[in-house]
Design a protein around this motif. Structure first.
Motif, PDB file in Angstrom:
ATOM      1  N   GLN A 249       0.828  -1.193   0.000  1.00  0.00           N
ATOM      2  CA  GLN A 249       0.000   0.000   0.000  1.00  0.00           C
ATOM      3  C   GLN A 249       0.869   1.253   0.000  1.00  0.00           C
ATOM      4  OE1 GLN A 249      -3.159  -0.677   2.750  1.00  0.00           O
ATOM      5  NE2 GLN A 249      -3.740   1.469   2.811  1.00  0.00           N
ATOM      6  N   LEU A 250       1.702   1.340   1.040  1.00  0.00           N
ATOM      7  CA  LEU A 250       2.497   2.548   1.224  1.00  0.00           C
ATOM      8  C   LEU A 250       3.787   2.175   1.941  1.00  0.00           C
ATOM      9  CD1 LEU A 250       2.612   5.724   1.311  1.00  0.00           C
ATOM     10  CD2 LEU A 250       1.622   5.536   3.582  1.00  0.00           C
ATOM     11  N   TRP A 267       9.066   7.902  -0.801  1.00  0.00           N
ATOM     12  CA  TRP A 267       7.796   7.211  -0.611  1.00  0.00           C
ATOM     13  C   TRP A 267       7.581   6.189  -1.727  1.00  0.00           C
ATOM     14  CZ3 TRP A 267       5.259   7.493   3.787  1.00  0.00           C
ATOM     15  CH2 TRP A 267       5.422   8.627   4.588  1.00  0.00           C
ATOM     16  N   PHE A 269       4.517   3.717  -3.485  1.00  0.00           N
ATOM     17  CA  PHE A 269       3.068   3.532  -3.544  1.00  0.00           C
ATOM     18  C   PHE A 269       2.725   2.289  -4.357  1.00  0.00           C
ATOM     19  CE2 PHE A 269       3.900   8.028  -3.062  1.00  0.00           C
ATOM     20  CZ  PHE A 269       3.004   8.411  -2.080  1.00  0.00           C
ATOM     21  N   VAL A 276      -2.221   5.917  -8.260  1.00  0.00           N
ATOM     22  CA  VAL A 276      -0.885   6.453  -8.006  1.00  0.00           C
ATOM     23  C   VAL A 276      -0.554   7.632  -8.934  1.00  0.00           C
ATOM     24  CG1 VAL A 276      -0.030   4.298  -7.041  1.00  0.00           C
ATOM     25  CG2 VAL A 276       0.265   4.745  -9.478  1.00  0.00           C
ATOM     26  N   VAL A 280       0.512  14.413  -4.045  1.00  0.00           N
ATOM     27  CA  VAL A 280       0.804  13.808  -2.743  1.00  0.00           C
ATOM     28  C   VAL A 280       0.879  14.896  -1.678  1.00  0.00           C
ATOM     29  CG1 VAL A 280       2.448  12.428  -1.426  1.00  0.00           C
ATOM     30  CG2 VAL A 280       2.215  12.060  -3.872  1.00  0.00           C
ATOM     31  N   VAL A 336      -3.841   7.253   1.862  1.00  0.00           N
ATOM     32  CA  VAL A 336      -3.188   6.034   1.380  1.00  0.00           C
ATOM     33  C   VAL A 336      -2.732   5.199   2.567  1.00  0.00           C
ATOM     34  CG1 VAL A 336      -1.335   5.122  -0.050  1.00  0.00           C
ATOM     35  CG2 VAL A 336      -2.420   7.259  -0.669  1.00  0.00           C
TER      36      VAL A 336
END
Lengths: 348, 183
Positions: A249-250, A267, A269, A276, A280, A336
Motif C-alpha cells: 500500500q504505502l 515514498w 506507492f 498512483v 501527494v 493512502v
C-alpha cells in the motif's frame, strides 16, 4: 539605541556590534528608488481596484433592484394565459434529504476497518448522482476523502432492495457487511443502496464522516476510535530496500528524522494507475497531541515502477519537534496510509 | 516615527508612511535579510517584499511592538521562506552535498569585498539560530521580550541561545587572537 537591553554586563566586542556591519550602506540607492516606484504603483493599483469594486457593486445592486421590480410587476399583474406563480413553485433550499447509515467493520481501533454505507433510497432513485464522503479527525482537523466523488450506478453501488427480495427472507446475504459494533445512524431496516469504502482510521479519537450527494451536505456521523499506544511502524522488504509502512500500500524509505532538519526520504506507492497519479500531501501528527503539520504540499506523482512499487516519490521533509509522530499520506486527498516515525532531537 | 499612532492614517497617506518607514529602517531590514541569508540578491528581494507587505498590512499594525520590531519580524519570515525554498532548490540541483570548506571560503571572500567589519565575519560563522538572536540583541538593541516575539520563542530560550552565542563568539575571538599573536 532607544530600547536598550535588559540589564546585563556586555563584553567589549558587543559594542562593536552596535555599529553597522558594513563600511558603507549596502542597500543601494538604485534599489531604494525602484522600491519607491513599486510602492506607489502598487498602491495606485490597489486603490483603483477598490474604486472599481465599489462601482461594480453599486451597479450590481441597481441591477438586482431593477430585476426585482420587473419580477414583482410580472407576478402581481393578472395574466390570462399562464398560471400565477406562487411561493410553492420555489424549490426548497438544498439540505439533507436522504437518510443514511454507516457500518464500520472490525473493532473501533486504529487501522483499516472497511465500512459499508447504506443510503435509504433505491438505486433507481440515486443512479447518476455523485456521492462523496469525507472524514475529519476532530482533534487535529485532519480531513481526507473517505470516498472520493463517485457516480452511483450498478458498478459502484449495490441495490439492497433487489438483493433482499431475490433471496426472500435469507438475512445472511448481508452478513459479510454485518457490523461488529453498532451501526451508526437510523434503526436497522431492510433495503437501500449500499456503497463500500476502505475506511482507514489512522488516529485514535473522534472522527466525523460527512456524506454529500451532488455536492449537497447530507449530515454527519461520529465515530469514536479507541486510543492506542504509539507503536513503531512495521517494516517490510521491497526490492533491495527495507521500507516502513503498510505492505502493498504505502512504504517509506526512511532517511532518518531529526527535529527541525530537512531530510531526504522516498515514498513508495502501490495501486492502480489512477490511484498512483495525482498530488501527494504528507501531514505529521504528534503522538498524544492535536498538533498537525502539513509537511509536504501537493507534489505530483506518476506511475513508474521502482524498488518493487508501482510509483515512487523522492522528497524532502522536515518535522519540527523530536518524539513520536505519525505521518499521514494522501494522494488526491484520499488517504493512502499512516506511518509512525520516531524523530530524533536536533543536532546541536 | 517610532510612535505608531502617527501611522494610523488615511489610505492615501499610506505610501508616504511606508516610505517614511523605508527611510528610517530600510538599511536595517536589508542588513537583517543579508545577515540571515548571506546573499546580496536575496537581501534586495526580501527588502522589497517586506515593504510591499508593510504597504498591504499597515492598517493591521496595532502598535503593540515598535515599527522596527514589526518590520524585522516580517523580514525574518520572508528570509526563512527564502532559505527553505533555496535549500530545496540547491538540494535538488546538486544531489551531492557541496564541499563545505570551499563554500565557506567563497562566502568569506564575498563578505570581505562588501567591506564587512572584522567582528561581523565571526558573527556570520555562528549557526543561524545563535546568529539571529545575537544580531537582534547586540545590533538591533531589542529587549529579550521583543526578541522572543520576533523569533516566536520563550524568553528563557532567547536567553540561553544568547548565552551560547556569546560563548561561541568569545571562543572564536580567542582563537583568532591566538592565531594573530603567532602570526
Amino acid at each position: 539605541m532607544s530600547m536598550k537591553k535588559d540589564n546585563e554586563p556586555a563584553p567589549s566586542w558587543y559594542c562593536e556590534l552596535e555599529e553597522t556591519p558594513f563600511d558603507k550602506p549596502q542597500w543601494s540607492m538604485e534599489r531604494q528608488r525602484e522600491l519607491r516606484e513599486v510602492l506607489h504603483r502598487q498602491h495606485r493599483r490597489r486603490v483603483g481596484r477598490r474604486h472599481w469594486l465599489w462601482q461594480a457593486s453599486v451597479g450590481a445592486c441597481l441591477m438586482v433592484f431593477m430585476m426585482t421590480g420587473i419580477l414583482w410587476v410580472a407576478i402581481t399583474q393578472p395574466s390570462n394565459h399562464s398560471a400565477p406563480s406562487t411561493a410553492s413553485d420555489v424549490q426548497p433550499p438544498p439540505g439533507p434529504n436522504v437518510t443514511w447509515e454507516v457500518s464500520p467493520g472490525g473493532e473501533p481501533e486504529v487501522g483499516t476497518r472497511g465500512a459499508s454505507w447504506r443510503i435509504l433510497r433505491t438505486l433507481k432513485e440515486l443512479r447518476g448522482k455523485e456521492v462523496r464522503i469525507t472524514a475529519t479527525h476532530e482533534d487535529t482537523g485532519f480531513t481526507f476523502e473517505e470516498l472520493p466523488s463517485t457516480k452511483i450506478d450498478e458498478t459502484t453501488a449495490i441495490d439492497l432492495y433487489s438483493v433482499i427480495s431475490s433471496v426472500s427472507s435469507d438475512a445472511t446475504t448481508t452478513s459479510s457487511f454485518r457490523p461488529q459494533f453498532p451501526t451508526l445512524g437510523v434503526p436497522q431496516q431492510d433495503g437501500g443502496t449500499m456503497l463500500v469504502s476502505e475506511m482507514i482510521v489512522p488516529l485514535p479519537g473522534t472522527w466525523s464522516y460527512t456524506l454529500y450527494l451532488d455536492g449537497v451536505h447530507q449530515g454527519s456521523k461520529v465515530l469514536e476510535i479507541e486510543g492506542a499506544e504509539w507503536t513503531p511502524s512495521p517494516t517490510f522488504q521491497s526490492g533491495a530496500y527495507t521500507l516502513e509502512g503498510v505492505e502493498g500500500q504505502l512504504g517509506l524509505l526512511n532517511g532518518g528524522f531529526r527535529a527541525g532538519q530537512v531530510q531526504k526520504h522516498m515514498w513508495h506507492f502501490w495501486g492502480t494507475e489512477q490511484e498512483v497519479t495525482g498530488n501527494v500531501d504528507v501531514y505529521a501528527v504528534q503522538a498524544g497531541s492535536s498538533r498537525l503539520e502539513h509537511i509536504l504540499e501537493g507534489d505530483p506523482i506518476q506511475p513508474g515502477p521502482l524498488n518493487g512499487a508501482d510509483a515512487t516519490f523522492p522528497c524532502h521533509m522536515m518535522i519540527p519537534e523530536p518524539g513520536q509522530w505519525t505521518l499521514l499520506v494522501t494522494v488526491n486527498d484520499r488517504l493512502v496510509g499512516a506511518v509512525p516515525v520516531e524523530v530524533e532531537p536536533a543536532e546541536e | 516615527m517610532e510612535d505608531l499612532k502617527s501611522l494610523k492614517m488615511a489610505a492615501e497617506d499610506i505610501p508616504l508612511a511606508v516610505e517614511e518607514l523605508m527611510e528610517a529602517h530600510g538599511q536595517d531590514v536589508w542588513n537583517y535579510a543579508f545577515l540571515l541569508t548571506k546573499q546580496r540578491e536575496s537581501a534586495d528581494d526580501i527588502t522589497q517584499e517586506v515593504f510591499l507587505t508593510a504597504l498591504r498590512k499597515l492598517h493591521l499594525f496595532e502598535g503593540r511592538s515598535s515599527p522596527k520590531t514589526w518590520l524585522l519580524t516580517i523580514t525574518r519570515h520572508k528570509a526563512i521562506n527564502w532559505l527553505k525554498s533555496s535549500f530545496l532548490r540547491r538540494v535538488r540541483l546538486f544531489s551531492t552535498v557541496q564541499q563545505r570548506e570551499l563554500q565557506r571560503s567563497a562566502e568569506q571572500e564575498v563578505l570581505a569585498q562588501m567591506g564587512i567589519r572584522r567582528i561581523w565575519l565571526s558573527v556570520m560563522q555562528l549557526p543561524a539560530k545563535l546568529r539571529e538572536v545575537l544580531i537582534l540583541h547586540a545590533h538591533y538593541g531589542l529587549s529579550y521580550g521583543d526578541i522572543a516575539n520576533v523569533l516566536e520563542l520563550s524568553i528563557g530560550t532567547v536567553k540561553s541561545r544568547l548565552y551560547r552565542a556569546r560563548s561561541r563568539m568569545e571562543l572564536m575571538l580567542k582563537e583568532e587572537g591566538d592565531v594573530n599573536e603567532k602570526g
